[in-house]
Write an enzyme that holds these catalytic residues in place. Structure first.
Site, PDB file in Angstrom:
ATOM      1  N   HIS A 189     -25.202 -18.645  17.500  1.00  0.00           N
ATOM      2  CA  HIS A 189     -25.645 -18.368  18.863  1.00  0.00           C
ATOM      3  C   HIS A 189     -25.012 -17.069  19.365  1.00  0.00           C
ATOM      4  CE1 HIS A 189     -27.383 -22.488  19.603  1.00  0.00           C
ATOM      5  NE2 HIS A 189     -26.690 -22.672  18.481  1.00  0.00           N
ATOM      6  N   ASP A 240     -19.614 -23.195  15.430  1.00  0.00           N
ATOM      7  CA  ASP A 240     -18.522 -24.079  15.047  1.00  0.00           C
ATOM      8  C   ASP A 240     -17.956 -23.517  13.754  1.00  0.00           C
ATOM      9  OD1 ASP A 240     -19.217 -25.752  17.128  1.00  0.00           O
ATOM     10  OD2 ASP A 240     -19.850 -27.424  15.875  1.00  0.00           O
ATOM     11  N   SER A 268     -21.265 -20.371   5.461  1.00  0.00           N
ATOM     12  CA  SER A 268     -21.100 -18.930   5.331  1.00  0.00           C
ATOM     13  C   SER A 268     -20.142 -18.396   6.391  1.00  0.00           C
ATOM     14  CB  SER A 268     -22.453 -18.216   5.400  1.00  0.00           C
ATOM     15  OG  SER A 268     -22.349 -16.930   4.836  1.00  0.00           O
TER      16      SER A 268
END
Length: 304
Positions: free
Chosen positions: A162, A106, A266
């Site tokens: 992911h 996200d 980050s």
């Protein structure tokens, strides 16, 4: 594929005076010490501290715990446990089509485009080389003429990373560096930001060739973890030599499997070889993304 602005050393930066001052202040800060301190604070497990800390954070950011496996603040051991929270099964879906590269996080697109002359666009007036980012000149050649996507994770985002396309881990590298903020203001003002910051570079062998997944550390990012090696930082190495590793056993991950996680916000940078991907033409800098969202079609497949 949406291309970025043509790069030139003479191009004027879009950085405002405020951006430049913010970057200048960061150069003077003990960023490693501050980030290590934040990590320790975020692991305080006293309910009298961590519950108000988490609730105060949630008042400042749009966080929906209804999509998390644990829906109440009291269920988290400490702030880091909350920050790296897992989502409920099915909260994010991967594309049905197998030949699609999906968003690993996200976040929000910082930049997206071609790797031209071995250089990656950061912001108007700033770029850096793939060799600098990867800390490996030979590896960088595999991405000559290829493409990249830089995705920024704000503090309120889900902070697990992911795999965007299934592959087998070839190698991974810890690259020591600074811990400057990676927010848009710093990206506009700080030359070579992502190749200066501490980072973890993972290279996967996929059906379209090598794919690099770079997890870039930042100010107050107290830790980076991977699923195959556990906690990478802290401590934050003050040296300059990259630490190259090869897995002791096969690490094969499917699209959507967890690669690692950040403690605080980050950036992730993806690199793909020339001719491998056809990026969605609707993608533009500044666009919000959700984990699993289709980003590109795979054009080139190679045999192992």
């Amino acid at each position: 594929m949406t291309t970025t602005t043509t790069r030139s050393a003479a191009t004027t930066s879009d950085a405002s005076l405020g951006d430049q001052l913010f970057a200048a202040v960061q150069r003077c800060l003990p960023t490693r010490a501050l980030s290590a301190l934040m990590y320790r604070i975020a692991e305080i497990d006293s309910p009298a501290f961590k519950n108000p800390f988490i609730k105060a954070f949630m008042r400042g950011y749009p966080i929906d715990l209804a999509e998390a496996e644990r829906e109440t603040v009291e269920q988290y051991r400490h702030f880091n446990d909350f920050f790296t929270r897992a989502l409920k099964h099915g909260a994010r879906q991967q594309p049905k089509e197998p030949g699609v590269l999906s968003s690993p996080v996200d976040g929000r697109i910082s930049q997206l485009g071609p790797i031209e002359d071995g250089r990656i666009f950061q912001a108007k007036g700033h770029d850096y080389t793939a060799a600098e980012l990867l800390a490996d000149d030979a590896l960088a050649k595999a991405f000559d003429g290829g493409s990249f996507a830089t995705i920024y994770l704000a503090p309120h985002n889900y902070h697990r990373v992911h795999l965007p396309f299934g592959g087998k881990l070839r190698s991974w590298t810890y690259v020591p560096g600074r811990l400057f903020s990676v927010n848009p203001a710093t990206a506009r003002a700080m030359p070579r930001l992502f190749s200066r910051n501490e980072r973890m570079v993972a290279v996967f062998d996929t059906a379209f060739g090598p794919m690099a997944v770079v997890m870039v550390g930042a100010l107050f990012v107290g830790g980076i973890e991977t699923v195959w090696g556990g906690r990478l930082t802290p401590p934050h190495d003050r040296g300059t030599a990259p630490h190259h590793h090869h897995p002791d056993q096969t690490v094969a991950l499917a699209r959507g499997d967890e690669v690692g996680r950040f403690h605080m916000g980050s950036t992730v940078v993806l690199l793909a070889p020339k001719g491998a991907l056809d990026w969605d033409s609707q993608l533009v800098a500044g666009q919000a993304l959700r984990l699993g969202q289709p980003l590109a079609r795979v054009l080139q497949r190679v045999t192992a």
